[in-house]
Design a protein around this motif. Structure first.
Motif, short mmCIF file in Angstrom:
data_model
loop_
_atom_site.label_atom_id
_atom_site.label_comp_id
_atom_site.label_asym_id
_atom_site.label_seq_id
_atom_site.Cartn_x
_atom_site.Cartn_y
_atom_site.Cartn_z
N CYS A 61 16.97 54.64 -105.41
CA CYS A 61 16.26 54.01 -106.54
C CYS A 61 15.77 52.65 -106.21
N ILE A 62 16.49 52.00 -105.44
CA ILE A 62 16.21 50.65 -105.10
C ILE A 62 15.05 50.74 -104.05
N ASN A 63 15.18 51.55 -103.27
CA ASN A 63 14.15 51.77 -102.10
C ASN A 63 13.06 52.20 -102.62
N ALA A 64 12.84 53.30 -103.35
CA ALA A 64 11.87 54.17 -103.94
C ALA A 64 11.09 52.75 -104.64
N ASN A 65 11.60 51.92 -105.40
CA ASN A 65 10.83 50.96 -106.14
C ASN A 65 10.49 49.83 -105.35
N GLU A 66 10.86 49.63 -104.09
CA GLU A 66 10.52 48.78 -103.17
C GLU A 66 9.32 49.36 -102.57
#
Length: 81
Positions: A61-66
């Protein structure tokens, strides 16, 4: 008594091994991977947005948001050209 302890230890080890397998089956994708796989990015953002309390701090989720942030910045820069 010793047999019951051994059974308990083996059962606990099996349960913990099963939990570990669940974690390994979830592959962590990088920001670059999401940039190259836009359909998967959209799916991840939907999943993360549907349950941010549980999934919001996970690596995917962190990587997708970034990745979404990078795309937005690039689109804004392109619009200003």
């Amino acid at each position: 008594m010793k047999l019951n302890t051994s059974v308990l230890v083996l059962t606990l080890a099996a349960v913990l091994a099963g939990c570990n397998e669940d974690n390994k089956s979830q592959r962590t994708n990088t920001v670059g991977w999401y940039l190259d796989h836009r359909d998967d990015l959209a799916a991840a953002l939907t999943t993360c947005g549907d349950n941010p309390g549980e999934l919001g701090k996970t690596p995917n989720c962190i990587n997708a948001n970034e990745a979404r942030n990078k795309i937005t910045i690039q689109e804004m820069e392109d619009a200003l050209k």
